[in-house]
Design an enzyme around this catalytic site. Structure first.
Site, short mmCIF file in Angstrom:
data_model
loop_
_atom_site.label_atom_id
_atom_site.label_comp_id
_atom_site.label_asym_id
_atom_site.label_seq_id
_atom_site.Cartn_x
_atom_site.Cartn_y
_atom_site.Cartn_z
N ASP A 1 -3.67 -47.18 14.37
CA ASP A 1 -3.47 -46.74 15.75
C ASP A 1 -2.54 -45.53 15.67
O ASP A 1 -1.83 -45.35 14.67
CB ASP A 1 -2.84 -47.87 16.56
CG ASP A 1 -2.43 -47.42 17.95
OD1 ASP A 1 -3.28 -46.93 18.70
OD2 ASP A 1 -1.22 -47.54 18.26
N ASP B 1 -0.48 -43.82 18.73
CA ASP B 1 0.69 -43.83 19.60
C ASP B 1 1.50 -45.11 19.44
O ASP B 1 0.99 -46.22 19.63
CB ASP B 1 0.26 -43.68 21.06
CG ASP B 1 -0.54 -42.41 21.28
OD1 ASP B 1 0.02 -41.33 21.09
OD2 ASP B 1 -1.74 -42.51 21.61
N ASP C 1 0.56 -51.34 17.14
CA ASP C 1 1.84 -51.64 17.79
C ASP C 1 1.68 -52.41 19.08
O ASP C 1 2.67 -52.87 19.65
CB ASP C 1 2.59 -50.34 18.10
CG ASP C 1 1.98 -49.59 19.27
OD1 ASP C 1 2.65 -49.45 20.31
OD2 ASP C 1 0.81 -49.18 19.18
#
Length: 231
Positions: free
Chosen positions: A12, A14, A171
């Site tokens: 991922d 961001d 995240d």
């Protein structure tokens, strides 16, 4: 030869490779203020971590009773975000080291992100992380965003990798759920520590409850090596 077997690693972007959430927050704050919603707080922003900008602005319309069309809100937020992303995005140092370790071993890597292609390009160019990646996939390029598995499955397809041979770093709980739905193992590094018990994280193969503060390139690499499947 790599001792990591047939592994491919999908990141991922961001909140995982880079700390871009402050930029998203500022872009969101400015857009909402322009449309009559002052005082948007960081705590409010945290509830949108892990979902696409289009989904976010759709939720804004419902939550704040905004009259502006989704496309208008999306364009304004993305325009502000891109201005910030080009110059103010910080790559996590340990994540950069991790990418360097994987590159040295010849491990195929990709980014699979809910951000727009333009935002991804701006961040990867500004941070220099793009040099380590074989391919990049935006949610804009697949039918469904996270927690659907589409973006991860497309990344695996472009890498020529079987989903079972892929490890995802995420995240956010929707992203961890998407990795599980794709049949991939997940290293979960919650951006918001208080969300570590979210159901989406329950299926992670490795959950670092302390987020980036617990992540090191060497320990992640050691975990991959210890759990690698032979070629």
């Amino acid at each position: 030869m790599s001792d990591l077997g047939a592994l491919s690693v999908i990141f991922d972007l961001d909140g995982t490779l880079v700390d871009s959430e402050p930029n998203y927050y500022e872009a969101s704050r400015q857009t909402l203020a322009e449309h009559g919603v002052p005082g948007f707080t960081w705590a409010e922003h945290e509830s949108y971590v892990g979902i696409s900008t289009q989904e976010t602005v759709t939720l804004w319309r419902e939550r704040y009773g905004l009259r502006a069309p989704v496309d208008e809100l999306l364009e304004a937020t993305n325009r502000r975000y891109l201005e910030l992303a080009r110059t103010r995005t910080r790559a996590y140092p340990e994540m950069r080291k991790f990418l360097e370790l994987l590159a040295a071993e010849g491990v195929p890597t990709a980014v699979a992100s809910g951000s727009s292609p333009e935002a991804i390009e701006a961040i990867l160019a500004g941070t220099g992380l793009g040099a380590y990646l074989r391919t990049v996939v935006s949610t804009d390029e697949v039918p469904h965003g996270k927690p659907a598995p589409d973006v991860f499955l497309e990344a695996a397809r472009r890498l020529g990798a079987h989903p079972a041979d892929c490890v995802v770093l995420e995240d956010a709980a929707p992203g961890a759920a998407a990795a599980h739905a794709a049949g991939m193992r997940c290293i979960a590094i919650p951006y918001v520590a208080a969300q570590a018990d979210a159901p989406g994280f329950a299926t992670a193969a490795l959950l670092l409850r302390g987020g980036q503060a617990e992540f090191t390139a060497q320990s992640a690499y050691a975990w991959l090596r210890a759990t690698a499947q032979p070629r």
